[in-house]
Design an enzyme around this catalytic site. Sequence first.
Site, PDB file in Angstrom:
ATOM      1  N   HIS A 176      -9.744  13.871   1.838  1.00  0.00           N
ATOM      2  CA  HIS A 176      -9.149  15.040   1.182  1.00  0.00           C
ATOM      3  C   HIS A 176      -9.667  16.290   1.884  1.00  0.00           C
ATOM      4  O   HIS A 176     -10.875  16.412   2.108  1.00  0.00           O
ATOM      5  CB  HIS A 176      -9.601  15.137  -0.279  1.00  0.00           C
ATOM      6  CG  HIS A 176      -9.205  14.004  -1.170  1.00  0.00           C
ATOM      7  ND1 HIS A 176      -8.156  14.106  -2.056  1.00  0.00           N
ATOM      8  CD2 HIS A 176      -9.714  12.770  -1.340  1.00  0.00           C
ATOM      9  CE1 HIS A 176      -8.057  12.965  -2.740  1.00  0.00           C
ATOM     10  NE2 HIS A 176      -8.989  12.140  -2.327  1.00  0.00           N
TER      11      HIS A 176
ATOM     12  N   HIS B  74      -8.748   7.642   3.133  1.00  0.00           N
ATOM     13  CA  HIS B  74      -8.208   9.002   3.253  1.00  0.00           C
ATOM     14  C   HIS B  74      -9.314  10.028   3.076  1.00  0.00           C
ATOM     15  O   HIS B  74     -10.281   9.805   2.360  1.00  0.00           O
ATOM     16  CB  HIS B  74      -7.065   9.255   2.261  1.00  0.00           C
ATOM     17  CG  HIS B  74      -7.398   8.921   0.839  1.00  0.00           C
ATOM     18  ND1 HIS B  74      -7.392   7.638   0.365  1.00  0.00           N
ATOM     19  CD2 HIS B  74      -7.737   9.698  -0.202  1.00  0.00           C
ATOM     20  CE1 HIS B  74      -7.704   7.626  -0.910  1.00  0.00           C
ATOM     21  NE2 HIS B  74      -7.942   8.881  -1.287  1.00  0.00           N
TER      22      HIS B  74
ATOM     23  N   CYS C  19       0.830  -1.210   0.000  1.00  0.00           N
ATOM     24  CA  CYS C  19       0.000   0.000   0.000  1.00  0.00           C
ATOM     25  C   CYS C  19       0.867   1.263   0.000  1.00  0.00           C
ATOM     26  O   CYS C  19       1.739   1.446   0.860  1.00  0.00           O
ATOM     27  CB  CYS C  19      -0.908  -0.022   1.220  1.00  0.00           C
ATOM     28  SG  CYS C  19      -1.785   1.520   1.487  1.00  0.00           S
TER      29      CYS C  19
ATOM     30  N   CYS D  70       0.540   3.279   3.280  1.00  0.00           N
ATOM     31  CA  CYS D  70       1.266   2.629   4.385  1.00  0.00           C
ATOM     32  C   CYS D  70       2.769   2.924   4.260  1.00  0.00           C
ATOM     33  O   CYS D  70       3.445   3.158   5.273  1.00  0.00           O
ATOM     34  CB  CYS D  70       1.008   1.122   4.386  1.00  0.00           C
ATOM     35  SG  CYS D  70      -0.614   0.650   5.047  1.00  0.00           S
TER      36      CYS D  70
ATOM     37  N   GLY E 100     -14.265   6.732  -7.951  1.00  0.00           N
ATOM     38  CA  GLY E 100     -12.960   7.178  -8.442  1.00  0.00           C
ATOM     39  C   GLY E 100     -11.835   7.028  -7.450  1.00  0.00           C
ATOM     40  O   GLY E 100     -10.780   7.657  -7.605  1.00  0.00           O
TER      41      GLY E 100
ATOM     42  N   ASN F 218     -13.402   9.494  -1.321  1.00  0.00           N
ATOM     43  CA  ASN F 218     -13.883   8.663  -2.417  1.00  0.00           C
ATOM     44  C   ASN F 218     -13.867   7.209  -1.952  1.00  0.00           C
ATOM     45  O   ASN F 218     -12.846   6.736  -1.449  1.00  0.00           O
ATOM     46  CB  ASN F 218     -13.001   8.843  -3.654  1.00  0.00           C
ATOM     47  CG  ASN F 218     -13.082  10.251  -4.212  1.00  0.00           C
ATOM     48  OD1 ASN F 218     -14.160  10.831  -4.295  1.00  0.00           O
ATOM     49  ND2 ASN F 218     -11.941  10.829  -4.571  1.00  0.00           N
TER      50      ASN F 218
HETATM   51  P1  5GP Z   1      -8.287   9.102  -4.425  1.00  0.00           P
HETATM   52  O1  5GP Z   1      -8.314   9.263  -5.923  1.00  0.00           O
HETATM   53  O2  5GP Z   1      -8.018   7.660  -4.050  1.00  0.00           O
HETATM   54  O3  5GP Z   1      -9.470   9.688  -3.717  1.00  0.00           O
HETATM   55  O4  5GP Z   1      -7.082   9.986  -3.910  1.00  0.00           O
HETATM   56  C1  5GP Z   1      -5.752   9.599  -3.985  1.00  0.00           C
HETATM   57  C2  5GP Z   1      -4.933  10.857  -3.941  1.00  0.00           C
HETATM   58  O5  5GP Z   1      -3.600  10.496  -3.643  1.00  0.00           O
HETATM   59  C3  5GP Z   1      -4.899  11.637  -5.259  1.00  0.00           C
HETATM   60  O6  5GP Z   1      -5.411  12.941  -5.035  1.00  0.00           O
HETATM   61  C4  5GP Z   1      -3.412  11.649  -5.629  1.00  0.00           C
HETATM   62  O7  5GP Z   1      -2.992  12.865  -6.205  1.00  0.00           O
HETATM   63  C5  5GP Z   1      -2.724  11.374  -4.308  1.00  0.00           C
HETATM   64  N1  5GP Z   1      -1.453  10.683  -4.426  1.00  0.00           N
HETATM   65  C6  5GP Z   1      -1.188   9.581  -5.187  1.00  0.00           C
HETATM   66  N2  5GP Z   1       0.092   9.205  -5.027  1.00  0.00           N
HETATM   67  C7  5GP Z   1       0.650  10.076  -4.145  1.00  0.00           C
HETATM   68  C8  5GP Z   1       1.954  10.196  -3.581  1.00  0.00           C
HETATM   69  O8  5GP Z   1       2.886   9.413  -3.854  1.00  0.00           O
HETATM   70  N3  5GP Z   1       2.174  11.227  -2.727  1.00  0.00           N
HETATM   71  C9  5GP Z   1       1.181  12.109  -2.403  1.00  0.00           C
HETATM   72  N4  5GP Z   1       1.492  13.089  -1.556  1.00  0.00           N
HETATM   73  N5  5GP Z   1      -0.069  12.025  -2.910  1.00  0.00           N
HETATM   74  C10 5GP Z   1      -0.328  11.018  -3.766  1.00  0.00           C
HETATM   75 ZN    ZN Z   2      -2.341   1.208   3.697  1.00  0.00          ZN
END
Ligand code: 5GP
Ligand code: ZN
Length: 115
Positions: A103, A101, A6, A9, A94, A88
């Site tokens: 946002h 997490h 992950c 993680c 998405g 999400n």
């Molecule tokens: P999701 O699309 O799952 O709601 O959000 C995942 C978020 O993680 C996205 O906004 C993406 O830009 C962010 N993200 C993906 N990889 C990384 C990373 O390696 N470092 C950071 N700081 N953010 C990441």
């Molecule tokens: Zn994890």
Amino acid sequence: MRDQNCLFCKIIAGEIPSSKVYEDEYVYAFRDINPQAPVHILVVPKEHIASVAQLEESNSLYAAKCLEAVAKIAKAEGLEKGYRVISNCGEDAGQTVFHLHFHILGGVKMAEKMV
Ligand code: 5GP
Ligand code: ZN
């Protein structure tokens, strides 16, 4: 418990660098690598929970601690005019990283509103 594959993680463990904004016993928070607003922070539990769909009585304290952290971080970031909190959950929503997490998006008057 962590998940070896992950991304979040690995970020919590410091194996992948991140721009940390907050940390406590339950929560780690860092700036999103691809910000969608002037302030875009991800607040994650230190326990590997895949999404809101995996929350239950035994782990829901982590969700509560994440939301407490959201309130603290928003104050520290000066978001007194408001901000959006998004989680999400699953493919149709998405979600791309399957570690729960929240946002935090703020620092701008948001034009579009889904709900
Ligand atoms: P999701 O699309 O799952 O709601 O959000 C995942 C978020 O993680 C996205 O906004 C993406 O830009 C962010 N993200 C993906 N990889 C990384 C990373 O390696 N470092 C950071 N700081 N953010 C990441
Ligand atoms: Zn994890």
